[in-house]
Design a protein around this motif. Structure first.
Motif, PDB file in Angstrom:
ATOM      1  N   ALA A 169       0.832  -1.208   0.000  1.00 45.89           N
ATOM      2  CA  ALA A 169       0.000   0.000   0.000  1.00 45.89           C
ATOM      3  C   ALA A 169       0.866   1.257   0.000  1.00 45.89           C
ATOM      4  CB  ALA A 169      -0.932  -0.004   1.207  1.00 45.89           C
ATOM      5  N   GLY A 170       1.837   1.301   0.897  1.00 49.11           N
ATOM      6  CA  GLY A 170       2.725   2.453   0.946  1.00 49.11           C
ATOM      7  C   GLY A 170       3.582   2.571  -0.296  1.00 49.11           C
ATOM      8  N   GLY A 171       3.998   1.415  -0.835  1.00 50.02           N
ATOM      9  CA  GLY A 171       4.818   1.432  -2.036  1.00 50.02           C
ATOM     10  C   GLY A 171       4.078   1.999  -3.236  1.00 50.02           C
ATOM     11  N   PHE A 172       2.846   1.567  -3.443  1.00 51.52           N
ATOM     12  CA  PHE A 172       2.083   2.091  -4.576  1.00 51.52           C
ATOM     13  C   PHE A 172       1.710   3.554  -4.377  1.00 51.52           C
ATOM     14  CE2 PHE A 172       1.247  -2.466  -5.491  1.00 51.52           C
ATOM     15  CZ  PHE A 172       1.776  -2.478  -6.769  1.00 51.52           C
ATOM     16  N   SER A 173       1.471   3.940  -3.140  1.00 49.50           N
ATOM     17  CA  SER A 173       1.205   5.347  -2.870  1.00 49.50           C
ATOM     18  C   SER A 173       2.408   6.204  -3.266  1.00 49.50           C
ATOM     19  CB  SER A 173       0.859   5.532  -1.385  1.00 49.50           C
ATOM     20  OG  SER A 173       0.395   6.829  -1.120  1.00 49.50           O
ATOM     21  N   ALA A 174       3.606   5.749  -2.859  1.00 49.39           N
ATOM     22  CA  ALA A 174       4.827   6.481  -3.208  1.00 49.39           C
ATOM     23  C   ALA A 174       5.095   6.425  -4.708  1.00 49.39           C
ATOM     24  CB  ALA A 174       6.012   5.896  -2.430  1.00 49.39           C
ATOM     25  N   GLY A 175       4.818   5.267  -5.323  1.00 50.59           N
ATOM     26  CA  GLY A 175       5.086   5.109  -6.746  1.00 50.59           C
ATOM     27  C   GLY A 175       4.190   5.975  -7.610  1.00 50.59           C
ATOM     28  N   ILE A 176       2.937   6.056  -7.253  1.00 45.50           N
ATOM     29  CA  ILE A 176       2.018   6.915  -8.006  1.00 45.50           C
ATOM     30  C   ILE A 176       2.447   8.369  -7.881  1.00 45.50           C
ATOM     31  CG2 ILE A 176      -0.345   7.799  -8.062  1.00 45.50           C
ATOM     32  CD1 ILE A 176      -1.281   4.985  -7.325  1.00 45.50           C
ATOM     33  N   ARG A 177       2.809   8.767  -6.674  1.00 39.47           N
ATOM     34  CA  ARG A 177       3.250  10.146  -6.471  1.00 39.47           C
ATOM     35  C   ARG A 177       4.481  10.456  -7.333  1.00 39.47           C
ATOM     36  NH1 ARG A 177       4.117  12.162  -0.437  1.00 39.47           N
ATOM     37  NH2 ARG A 177       5.440  10.314  -0.385  1.00 39.47           N
ATOM     38  N   ARG A 178       5.420   9.505  -7.388  1.00 36.86           N
ATOM     39  CA  ARG A 178       6.624   9.720  -8.187  1.00 36.86           C
ATOM     40  C   ARG A 178       6.283   9.785  -9.670  1.00 36.86           C
ATOM     41  NH1 ARG A 178      12.264   8.945  -8.128  1.00 36.86           N
ATOM     42  NH2 ARG A 178      12.968   9.981 -10.026  1.00 36.86           N
ATOM     43  N   ALA A 179       5.407   8.910 -10.136  1.00 36.32           N
ATOM     44  CA  ALA A 179       5.023   8.915 -11.547  1.00 36.32           C
ATOM     45  C   ALA A 179       4.300  10.208 -11.913  1.00 36.32           C
ATOM     46  CB  ALA A 179       4.155   7.708 -11.861  1.00 36.32           C
ATOM     47  N   LEU A 180       3.467  10.705 -11.021  1.00 35.83           N
ATOM     48  CA  LEU A 180       2.792  11.978 -11.279  1.00 35.83           C
ATOM     49  C   LEU A 180       3.797  13.118 -11.404  1.00 35.83           C
ATOM     50  CD1 LEU A 180      -0.344  11.796  -8.945  1.00 35.83           C
ATOM     51  CD2 LEU A 180      -0.261  11.499 -11.429  1.00 35.83           C
ATOM     52  N   SER A 181       4.875  13.039 -10.638  1.00 38.70           N
ATOM     53  CA  SER A 181       5.897  14.088 -10.727  1.00 38.70           C
ATOM     54  C   SER A 181       6.618  14.047 -12.064  1.00 38.70           C
ATOM     55  CB  SER A 181       6.901  13.946  -9.577  1.00 38.70           C
ATOM     56  OG  SER A 181       7.773  12.845  -9.787  1.00 38.70           O
ATOM     57  N   MET A 226      -7.886   9.432   3.199  1.00 42.24           N
ATOM     58  CA  MET A 226      -6.857  10.065   2.377  1.00 42.24           C
ATOM     59  C   MET A 226      -7.490  11.200   1.580  1.00 42.24           C
ATOM     60  SD  MET A 226      -3.847   8.707   2.852  1.00 42.24           S
ATOM     61  CE  MET A 226      -2.883   8.995   1.373  1.00 42.24           C
ATOM     62  N   PRO A 227      -6.836  12.340   1.508  1.00 36.14           N
ATOM     63  CA  PRO A 227      -7.429  13.488   0.806  1.00 36.14           C
ATOM     64  C   PRO A 227      -7.210  13.393  -0.693  1.00 36.14           C
ATOM     65  CG  PRO A 227      -5.303  14.087   1.693  1.00 36.14           C
ATOM     66  CD  PRO A 227      -5.549  12.666   2.141  1.00 36.14           C
ATOM     67  N   PRO A 228      -8.004  14.104  -1.473  1.00 35.81           N
ATOM     68  CA  PRO A 228      -7.735  14.197  -2.918  1.00 35.81           C
ATOM     69  C   PRO A 228      -6.464  15.001  -3.158  1.00 35.81           C
ATOM     70  CG  PRO A 228      -9.476  15.709  -2.292  1.00 35.81           C
ATOM     71  CD  PRO A 228      -9.183  14.878  -1.073  1.00 35.81           C
ATOM     72  N   LEU A 229      -5.907  14.875  -4.348  1.00 40.00           N
ATOM     73  CA  LEU A 229      -4.734  15.662  -4.722  1.00 40.00           C
ATOM     74  C   LEU A 229      -5.207  16.887  -5.490  1.00 40.00           C
ATOM     75  CD1 LEU A 229      -2.339  12.867  -6.012  1.00 40.00           C
ATOM     76  CD2 LEU A 229      -2.880  13.527  -3.672  1.00 40.00           C
ATOM     77  N   VAL A 230      -4.746  18.034  -5.092  1.00 39.04           N
ATOM     78  CA  VAL A 230      -5.181  19.250  -5.780  1.00 39.04           C
ATOM     79  C   VAL A 230      -4.400  19.466  -7.064  1.00 39.04           C
ATOM     80  CG1 VAL A 230      -5.977  20.344  -3.673  1.00 39.04           C
ATOM     81  CG2 VAL A 230      -3.614  20.672  -4.390  1.00 39.04           C
ATOM     82  N   ALA A 231      -3.213  18.852  -7.156  1.00 43.97           N
ATOM     83  CA  ALA A 231      -2.403  18.935  -8.380  1.00 43.97           C
ATOM     84  C   ALA A 231      -1.325  17.880  -8.276  1.00 43.97           C
ATOM     85  CB  ALA A 231      -1.770  20.329  -8.532  1.00 43.97           C
ATOM     86  N   ALA A 232      -0.768  17.500  -9.410  1.00 39.81           N
ATOM     87  CA  ALA A 232       0.304  16.522  -9.409  1.00 39.81           C
ATOM     88  C   ALA A 232       1.468  17.025  -8.555  1.00 39.81           C
ATOM     89  CB  ALA A 232       0.782  16.258 -10.839  1.00 39.81           C
ATOM     90  N   GLY A 233       1.932  16.200  -7.641  1.00 41.09           N
ATOM     91  CA  GLY A 233       3.037  16.572  -6.780  1.00 41.09           C
ATOM     92  C   GLY A 233       2.627  17.384  -5.576  1.00 41.09           C
ATOM     93  N   ASP A 234       1.381  17.800  -5.491  1.00 35.54           N
ATOM     94  CA  ASP A 234       0.895  18.573  -4.348  1.00 35.54           C
ATOM     95  C   ASP A 234      -0.037  17.668  -3.556  1.00 35.54           C
ATOM     96  OD1 ASP A 234      -0.873  21.761  -3.933  1.00 35.54           O
ATOM     97  OD2 ASP A 234      -0.034  20.341  -2.505  1.00 35.54           O
ATOM     98  N   ILE A 235       0.462  17.117  -2.468  1.00 40.43           N
ATOM     99  CA  ILE A 235      -0.272  16.087  -1.742  1.00 40.43           C
ATOM    100  C   ILE A 235      -0.534  16.563  -0.318  1.00 40.43           C
ATOM    101  CG2 ILE A 235      -0.242  13.671  -1.011  1.00 40.43           C
ATOM    102  CD1 ILE A 235       1.646  13.120  -3.287  1.00 40.43           C
TER     103      ILE A 235
END
Length: 345
Positions: free
Chosen positions: A78-90, A312-321
């Protein structure tokens, strides 16, 4: 490379922990994808084997970027995919194809999925099991029980798409707009039920599809029994603990969406515990994991009573969590990695 006009930049997001041999097979298969993805993000959950060498070797041979994101501690699938999605969005990813490290991709997978990407924003292709047979994955979350139940029969008999309300991180393909709207997968799950719940949350706003296209093959065999309507795989004490503990998080999400029924969920929890006990006896032939089931049940009750729990909150923009993220996750004491997670609940 994927043509942005045909759907945008697609990144694979792979989470791995101490399974370098399987990871090597997956990355070898990714090199053969036609069309090719825009890039690959490998989230390394603080592996202690040869994972870093495997990634470094693949990075030299792949015709597209491979980003190795090593976490300081193991935060589970769960934590890995959360981090991976965030990195891919960046990296300005438009699509994210999520997968564990113990599958291989079929060469024409992305070509098969591309037409469906014009219709759906969250979809799953089919998988072969290690023996070359279709892997059973067709479930639907019963909100009254808080349990995902198998759907019997051939769901593709009359249509090439089956609409469901759950997800699977062994092949979920999701658009970045969906992630920004729904938020990241909840790292508090660590493993077990994180993808089911994430798919359910997505289904509250978007169609979630299972399409009749074989795109992956499972590489890791597991001990299992065939119950007719479903297969029951072996697990681990960590998997059993999380299966029970994470019902607390699922209950809170159901409450947040106004879908929680106290009596129904209590019955579903009892059924989940019975399933884990049956798994122990029928698949693993032991009683030694009963304490993990009990500990998970107790912690689920604590989560239900936690007045500070927030979704978990929505993301307002890619990289802004906003809100909590993987960096704030603490490792579960005694956790021995995502490779302990059962391949199917």
């Amino acid at each position: 490379m994927q043509d942005p006009a045909a759907g945008g930049r697609l990144f694979l997001v792979i989470t791995t922990f101490n399974r370098s041999d399987y990871l090597r097979g997956l990355l070898d298969s990714v090199a053969l994808l036609d069309p090719a993805p825009a890039g690959v993000v490998v989230i390394d959950n603080a592996s202690t084997d040869s994972t870093a060498d495997v990634v470094a070797g693949a990075a030299l041979s792949l015709p597209f970027p491979l980003l190795h994101h090593r976490l300081p501690v193991n935060v589970g699938g769960a934590g890995g995919f959360s981090a991976g999605i965030r990195r891919a969005l960046s990296e300005d990813a438009d699509w994210l194809w999520l997968m564990d490290d113990d599958v291989v991709a079929l060469p024409d997978a992305l070509a098969a999925l591309t037409p469906w990407m014009e219709r759906y924003r969250c979809l799953h292709g089919r998988r072969w099991d290690p023996s070359g047979k279709p892997f059973f994955w067709q479930h639907h979350l019963n909100e009254f029980l808080g349990v995902h139940l198998p759907v019997r029969g051939n769901v593709f008999a009359d249509s090439r798409v089956f609409h469901t309300n759950v997800g699977c991180f062994e092949g979920m393909l999701v658009h970045s707009d969906v992630v920004r709207d729904v938020g990241l997968p909840d790292p508090r799950f660590f493993l077990n039920g994180d993808d089911t719940t994430y798919g359910w949350l997505i289904s509250q706003r978007y169609a979630v599809a299972y399409v009749d296209e074989f795109v992956l093959r499972k590489a890791r065999p597991q001990k299992q029994i065939d119950l007719g309507v479903r297969h029951l795989n072996d697990s681990s004490d960590l998997g059993r603990f999380c299966a029970m503990r994470n019902r607390g998080h699922l209950a809170r999400y159901l409450q947040h969406q106004g879908r929680w029924n106290r009596m129904g969920f209590a019955l579903g929890t009892a059924l989940t515990a019975a399933k884990e006990v049956f798994r122990l006896l029928a698949v693993e032939h032991t009683f030694s994991g009963l304490s993990a089931v009990w500990r998970g049940w107790r912690e689920a009750r604590e989560i239900l009573a936690d007045e500070d729990w927030l979704p978990m909150p929505p993301l307002v923009a890619a990289g802004d969590i906003p809100g909590r993220g993987v960096s704030e996750m603490q490792r579960i004491p005694g956790a021995n990695g995502i490779d302990d997670a059962p391949g199917a609940p």
